[in-house]
Design an enzyme around this catalytic site. Structure first.
Site, PDB file in Angstrom:
ATOM      1  N   GLY A  35       1.480 -65.500  13.846  1.00 44.91           N
ATOM      2  CA  GLY A  35       1.848 -64.184  14.364  1.00 44.91           C
ATOM      3  C   GLY A  35       3.213 -64.097  15.011  1.00 44.91           C
ATOM      4  O   GLY A  35       3.533 -63.098  15.660  1.00 44.91           O
TER       5      GLY A  35
ATOM      6  N   GLN B 246       4.626 -64.596   7.832  1.00 44.96           N
ATOM      7  CA  GLN B 246       3.894 -63.669   6.962  1.00 44.96           C
ATOM      8  C   GLN B 246       4.479 -63.595   5.562  1.00 44.96           C
ATOM      9  O   GLN B 246       3.744 -63.503   4.582  1.00 44.96           O
ATOM     10  CB  GLN B 246       3.899 -62.274   7.595  1.00 44.96           C
ATOM     11  CG  GLN B 246       3.091 -61.251   6.812  1.00 44.96           C
ATOM     12  CD  GLN B 246       3.253 -59.840   7.373  1.00 44.96           C
ATOM     13  OE1 GLN B 246       3.818 -59.635   8.438  1.00 44.96           O
ATOM     14  NE2 GLN B 246       2.747 -58.867   6.644  1.00 44.96           N
TER      15      GLN B 246
ATOM     16  N   VAL C  15      -2.224 -63.245   5.789  1.00 46.05           N
ATOM     17  CA  VAL C  15      -3.664 -63.375   6.035  1.00 46.05           C
ATOM     18  C   VAL C  15      -4.505 -62.496   5.106  1.00 46.05           C
ATOM     19  O   VAL C  15      -5.725 -62.591   5.104  1.00 46.05           O
ATOM     20  CB  VAL C  15      -4.046 -63.102   7.515  1.00 46.05           C
ATOM     21  CG1 VAL C  15      -3.398 -64.111   8.440  1.00 46.05           C
ATOM     22  CG2 VAL C  15      -3.717 -61.674   7.920  1.00 46.05           C
TER      23      VAL C  15
ATOM     24  N   VAL D 185      -2.190 -61.451  15.263  1.00 43.04           N
ATOM     25  CA  VAL D 185      -1.892 -60.635  14.082  1.00 43.04           C
ATOM     26  C   VAL D 185      -2.636 -59.315  14.186  1.00 43.04           C
ATOM     27  O   VAL D 185      -3.833 -59.301  14.495  1.00 43.04           O
ATOM     28  CB  VAL D 185      -2.361 -61.375  12.807  1.00 43.04           C
ATOM     29  CG1 VAL D 185      -2.245 -60.481  11.591  1.00 43.04           C
ATOM     30  CG2 VAL D 185      -1.572 -62.662  12.614  1.00 43.04           C
TER      31      VAL D 185
ATOM     32  N   TYR E  52      -3.968 -44.843  19.036  1.00 47.40           N
ATOM     33  CA  TYR E  52      -4.328 -46.204  18.621  1.00 47.40           C
ATOM     34  C   TYR E  52      -5.319 -46.126  17.453  1.00 47.40           C
ATOM     35  O   TYR E  52      -5.381 -46.991  16.598  1.00 47.40           O
ATOM     36  CB  TYR E  52      -4.898 -46.998  19.803  1.00 47.40           C
ATOM     37  CG  TYR E  52      -4.839 -48.502  19.596  1.00 47.40           C
ATOM     38  CD1 TYR E  52      -3.612 -49.144  19.429  1.00 47.40           C
ATOM     39  CD2 TYR E  52      -6.001 -49.272  19.580  1.00 47.40           C
ATOM     40  CE1 TYR E  52      -3.550 -50.517  19.236  1.00 47.40           C
ATOM     41  CE2 TYR E  52      -5.942 -50.643  19.395  1.00 47.40           C
ATOM     42  CZ  TYR E  52      -4.715 -51.266  19.226  1.00 47.40           C
ATOM     43  OH  TYR E  52      -4.659 -52.628  19.041  1.00 47.40           O
TER      44      TYR E  52
ATOM     45  N   LYS F 130     -10.175 -53.619  16.636  1.00 50.21           N
ATOM     46  CA  LYS F 130     -10.179 -54.563  17.768  1.00 50.21           C
ATOM     47  C   LYS F 130     -11.598 -54.769  18.308  1.00 50.21           C
ATOM     48  O   LYS F 130     -11.930 -55.854  18.781  1.00 50.21           O
ATOM     49  CB  LYS F 130      -9.248 -54.076  18.888  1.00 50.21           C
ATOM     50  CG  LYS F 130      -7.758 -54.143  18.552  1.00 50.21           C
ATOM     51  CD  LYS F 130      -7.269 -55.557  18.296  1.00 50.21           C
ATOM     52  CE  LYS F 130      -5.740 -55.625  18.269  1.00 50.21           C
ATOM     53  NZ  LYS F 130      -5.234 -56.946  17.834  1.00 50.21           N
TER      54      LYS F 130
ATOM     55  N   ILE G  34       3.080 -54.260  25.596  1.00 52.66           N
ATOM     56  CA  ILE G  34       4.360 -54.988  25.666  1.00 52.66           C
ATOM     57  C   ILE G  34       5.220 -54.488  24.518  1.00 52.66           C
ATOM     58  O   ILE G  34       4.718 -54.304  23.412  1.00 52.66           O
ATOM     59  CB  ILE G  34       4.160 -56.506  25.485  1.00 52.66           C
ATOM     60  CG1 ILE G  34       3.174 -57.065  26.505  1.00 52.66           C
ATOM     61  CG2 ILE G  34       5.495 -57.231  25.581  1.00 52.66           C
ATOM     62  CD1 ILE G  34       3.075 -58.582  26.486  1.00 52.66           C
TER      63      ILE G  34
HETATM   64  P1  NAD Z   1       4.486 -58.584  16.559  1.00 53.52           P
HETATM   65  O1  NAD Z   1       4.952 -57.542  15.605  1.00 53.52           O
HETATM   66  O2  NAD Z   1       5.513 -59.418  17.191  1.00 53.52           O
HETATM   67  O3  NAD Z   1       3.390 -59.508  15.885  1.00 53.52           O
HETATM   68  C1  NAD Z   1       2.505 -59.043  14.917  1.00 53.52           C
HETATM   69  C2  NAD Z   1       2.408 -60.139  13.896  1.00 53.52           C
HETATM   70  O4  NAD Z   1       1.431 -59.849  12.923  1.00 53.52           O
HETATM   71  C3  NAD Z   1       3.735 -60.380  13.160  1.00 53.52           C
HETATM   72  O5  NAD Z   1       4.123 -61.711  13.321  1.00 53.52           O
HETATM   73  C4  NAD Z   1       3.398 -60.075  11.725  1.00 53.52           C
HETATM   74  O6  NAD Z   1       4.098 -60.907  10.821  1.00 53.52           O
HETATM   75  C5  NAD Z   1       1.909 -60.395  11.734  1.00 53.52           C
HETATM   76  N1  NAD Z   1       1.200 -59.841  10.576  1.00 53.52           N
HETATM   77  C6  NAD Z   1       0.963 -58.540  10.257  1.00 53.52           C
HETATM   78  N2  NAD Z   1       0.341 -58.460   9.073  1.00 53.52           N
HETATM   79  C7  NAD Z   1       0.162 -59.735   8.638  1.00 53.52           C
HETATM   80  C8  NAD Z   1      -0.392 -60.319   7.460  1.00 53.52           C
HETATM   81  N3  NAD Z   1      -0.902 -59.575   6.482  1.00 53.52           N
HETATM   82  N4  NAD Z   1      -0.389 -61.671   7.344  1.00 53.52           N
HETATM   83  C9  NAD Z   1       0.149 -62.446   8.330  1.00 53.52           C
HETATM   84  N5  NAD Z   1       0.686 -61.959   9.445  1.00 53.52           N
HETATM   85  C10 NAD Z   1       0.706 -60.612   9.601  1.00 53.52           C
HETATM   86  O7  NAD Z   1       3.625 -57.787  17.647  1.00 53.52           O
HETATM   87  P2  NAD Z   1       2.695 -58.299  18.851  1.00 53.52           P
HETATM   88  O8  NAD Z   1       2.608 -57.156  19.771  1.00 53.52           O
HETATM   89  O9  NAD Z   1       3.174 -59.614  19.351  1.00 53.52           O
HETATM   90  O10 NAD Z   1       1.283 -58.455  18.156  1.00 53.52           O
HETATM   91  C11 NAD Z   1       0.496 -59.638  18.212  1.00 53.52           C
HETATM   92  C12 NAD Z   1      -0.954 -59.319  18.559  1.00 53.52           C
HETATM   93  O11 NAD Z   1      -1.007 -58.854  19.900  1.00 53.52           O
HETATM   94  C13 NAD Z   1      -1.597 -58.249  17.688  1.00 53.52           C
HETATM   95  O12 NAD Z   1      -2.926 -58.622  17.420  1.00 53.52           O
HETATM   96  C14 NAD Z   1      -1.581 -57.045  18.597  1.00 53.52           C
HETATM   97  O13 NAD Z   1      -2.612 -56.151  18.275  1.00 53.52           O
HETATM   98  C15 NAD Z   1      -1.833 -57.715  19.923  1.00 53.52           C
HETATM   99  N6  NAD Z   1      -1.519 -56.907  21.112  1.00 53.52           N
HETATM  100  C16 NAD Z   1      -0.282 -56.352  21.266  1.00 53.52           C
HETATM  101  C17 NAD Z   1      -0.010 -55.595  22.396  1.00 53.52           C
HETATM  102  C18 NAD Z   1       1.335 -54.939  22.591  1.00 53.52           C
HETATM  103  O14 NAD Z   1       1.431 -53.989  23.353  1.00 53.52           O
HETATM  104  N7  NAD Z   1       2.385 -55.407  21.948  1.00 53.52           N
HETATM  105  C19 NAD Z   1      -0.994 -55.432  23.376  1.00 53.52           C
HETATM  106  C20 NAD Z   1      -2.241 -56.026  23.199  1.00 53.52           C
HETATM  107  C21 NAD Z   1      -2.493 -56.771  22.052  1.00 53.52           C
HETATM  108  O1  0WE Z   2      -2.145 -53.653  18.558  1.00 52.18           O
HETATM  109  C1  0WE Z   2      -1.097 -53.081  18.826  1.00 52.18           C
HETATM  110  C2  0WE Z   2      -0.128 -52.687  17.732  1.00 52.18           C
HETATM  111  C3  0WE Z   2      -0.794 -52.695  16.416  1.00 52.18           C
HETATM  112  C4  0WE Z   2      -0.019 -52.157  15.245  1.00 52.18           C
HETATM  113  C5  0WE Z   2       1.279 -51.684  15.269  1.00 52.18           C
HETATM  114  C6  0WE Z   2       1.867 -51.230  14.094  1.00 52.18           C
HETATM  115  C7  0WE Z   2       3.261 -50.646  14.054  1.00 52.18           C
HETATM  116  C8  0WE Z   2       3.888 -50.682  12.680  1.00 52.18           C
HETATM  117  C9  0WE Z   2      -0.711 -52.152  14.063  1.00 52.18           C
HETATM  118  N1  0WE Z   2      -0.160 -51.708  12.922  1.00 52.18           N
HETATM  119  C10 0WE Z   2       1.111 -51.247  12.912  1.00 52.18           C
HETATM  120  N2  0WE Z   2       1.610 -50.800  11.730  1.00 52.18           N
HETATM  121  C11 0WE Z   2       2.902 -50.457  11.569  1.00 52.18           C
HETATM  122  O2  0WE Z   2       3.316 -50.016  10.473  1.00 52.18           O
HETATM  123  N3  0WE Z   2      -0.843 -52.799  20.140  1.00 52.18           N
HETATM  124  C12 0WE Z   2      -1.834 -53.095  21.132  1.00 52.18           C
HETATM  125  C13 0WE Z   2       0.389 -52.106  20.583  1.00 52.18           C
HETATM  126  C14 0WE Z   2       0.089 -50.656  20.599  1.00 52.18           C
HETATM  127  O3  0WE Z   2       0.160 -49.913  19.464  1.00 52.18           O
HETATM  128  C15 0WE Z   2      -0.224 -48.626  19.809  1.00 52.18           C
HETATM  129  C16 0WE Z   2      -0.535 -48.569  21.166  1.00 52.18           C
HETATM  130  C17 0WE Z   2      -0.337 -49.873  21.677  1.00 52.18           C
HETATM  131  C18 0WE Z   2      -0.583 -50.336  23.062  1.00 52.18           C
HETATM  132  C19 0WE Z   2      -0.335 -47.500  19.012  1.00 52.18           C
HETATM  133  C20 0WE Z   2      -0.725 -46.289  19.578  1.00 52.18           C
HETATM  134  C21 0WE Z   2      -1.045 -46.239  20.919  1.00 52.18           C
HETATM  135  C22 0WE Z   2      -0.954 -47.361  21.730  1.00 52.18           C
END
Ligand code: NAD
Ligand code: 0WE
Length: 259
Positions: free
Chosen positions: A13, A40, A65, A92, A157, A164, A193
């Site tokens: 990820g 990825q 994945v 991911v 979301y 989730k 974040i």
């Molecule tokens: P990020 O974009 O840095 O990471 C998302 C990752 O998912 C990327 O590395 C992307 O390559 C990978 N990915 C997506 N589709 C894929 C596929 N088909 N095969 C392999 N890899 C794939 O963003 P992030 O915020 O670091 O997200 C990481 C995790 O944290 C996610 O599960 C996200 O839901 C979770 N999360 C994020 C937040 C936030 O606010 N950023 C909050 C809570 C949880």
């Molecule tokens: O899990 C996430 C992000 C997940 C995510 C983000 C994207 C952006 C680009 C999944 N799929 C995609 N597809 C795309 O094409 N988070 C927890 C961060 C997040 O995303 C939100 C949030 C929060 C927090 C979307 C709407 C509302 C709140």
């Protein structure tokens, strides 16, 4: 000596230095773990390669994945290079962009629902399936990243919420199933974040401001805070913890009212 000395971890990820997976990698590296990474697709390869080098890692593999064959090949390479593994981090999540905007009932589609659940939830079970045979007889652990939308309705979301929820339930079933083999399985539910996955979300800055005003700690969380909690959960310091969702959100999730 770091509390992860002697542990070997696979990180799935990392996309940029803002990725939660990168925050976790830095903390695990600092505590002495040896790291392997997947990327990825070829577009992300150079970036992940550069970051891997910063943690003295040379074990780097492609893994979309969505493809069983790529998951199989990646774990075959780990078996070749390491023989066994102690930690797998799954960070991911993905839903098609059009799923994350507007009313849930209008945005959701059969295909959007399927993809969100496949990439964001099933993939964790798929990793566990392949990792478990390489973890038996060790003090091993699996970790995934969740969000509050698993248990509370959050605007926009949308279908990622049900995905989730499925991820968190899978985490508990895996914990129950793999516990007898000494394998722990947990989730971190992180506060928002600004990562790549969050950058394109409309109103994200407003969400960050809302958390700052509402969470008991009155601030947003950092990659370092998530990284430290992840390193702890995957270490032997957490040997009594499995099937747990650990909130790293400055306390936001438990507040009922805030002035
Ligand atoms: P990020 O974009 O840095 O990471 C998302 C990752 O998912 C990327 O590395 C992307 O390559 C990978 N990915 C997506 N589709 C894929 C596929 N088909 N095969 C392999 N890899 C794939 O963003 P992030 O915020 O670091 O997200 C990481 C995790 O944290 C996610 O599960 C996200 O839901 C979770 N999360 C994020 C937040 C936030 O606010 N950023 C909050 C809570 C949880
Ligand atoms: O899990 C996430 C992000 C997940 C995510 C983000 C994207 C952006 C680009 C999944 N799929 C995609 N597809 C795309 O094409 N988070 C927890 C961060 C997040 O995303 C939100 C949030 C929060 C927090 C979307 C709407 C509302 C709140």
């Amino acid at each position: 000596m770091g509390f992860l000395t002697g542990k070997r971890a696979l990180i799935v990820g990392v996309a940029s230095k803002r990725s939660i997976a990168w925050g976790i990698s830095e903390a695990m590296h600092r505590e002495g773990a040896e790291l392997a990474y997947t990327y990825q697709n070829e577009k992300l390869r150079p970036r992940v390669e550069a970051l891997a080098e910063q943690t003295q890692s040379s074990l780097l593999m492609p893994m979309d994945v969505a493809e069983d064959s790529e998951i199989r090949d990646a774990f075959a390479k780990i078996r070749e290079q390491w023989d066994s593994i102690d930690i797998v981090v799954h960070a991911v999540g993905f839903a098609p962009r059009d799923q994350l905007d507007g009313r849930y009932s209008e945005a959701v589609t059969r295909e959007g629902f399927r993809i969100a659940h496949d990439i964001s939830s099933y993939s964790f079970s798929a990793l566990a399936k392949h990792a478990a045979p390489l973890m038996r007889g060790r003090q091993a652990s699996l970790l995934t990243l969740s969000y509050l939308g698993a248990v509370k309705a959050v605007p926009n979301y949308n279908v990622m919420g049900p995905a989730k929820a499925s991820l968190e339930a899978s985490m508990r079933f895996l914990a129950n199933d793999l516990g007898p083999d000494g394998i722990r399985v947990n989730a971190i539910s992180a506060g928002p974040i600004k990562t790549l996955a969050a950058a394109g979300i409309g109103g994200f800055r407003k969400m960050l401001r809302h958390v700052e005003e509402t969470a008991p700690m009155r601030r947003n969380i950092t990659l370092e805070q998530v990284g430290n909690a992840a390193a702890f959960l995957c270490s032997d310091l957490a040997s009594g913890i499995t099937g747990e969702v650990l909130y790293v959100d400055g306390g936001y999730n438990m507040v009922g009212m805030s002035f």
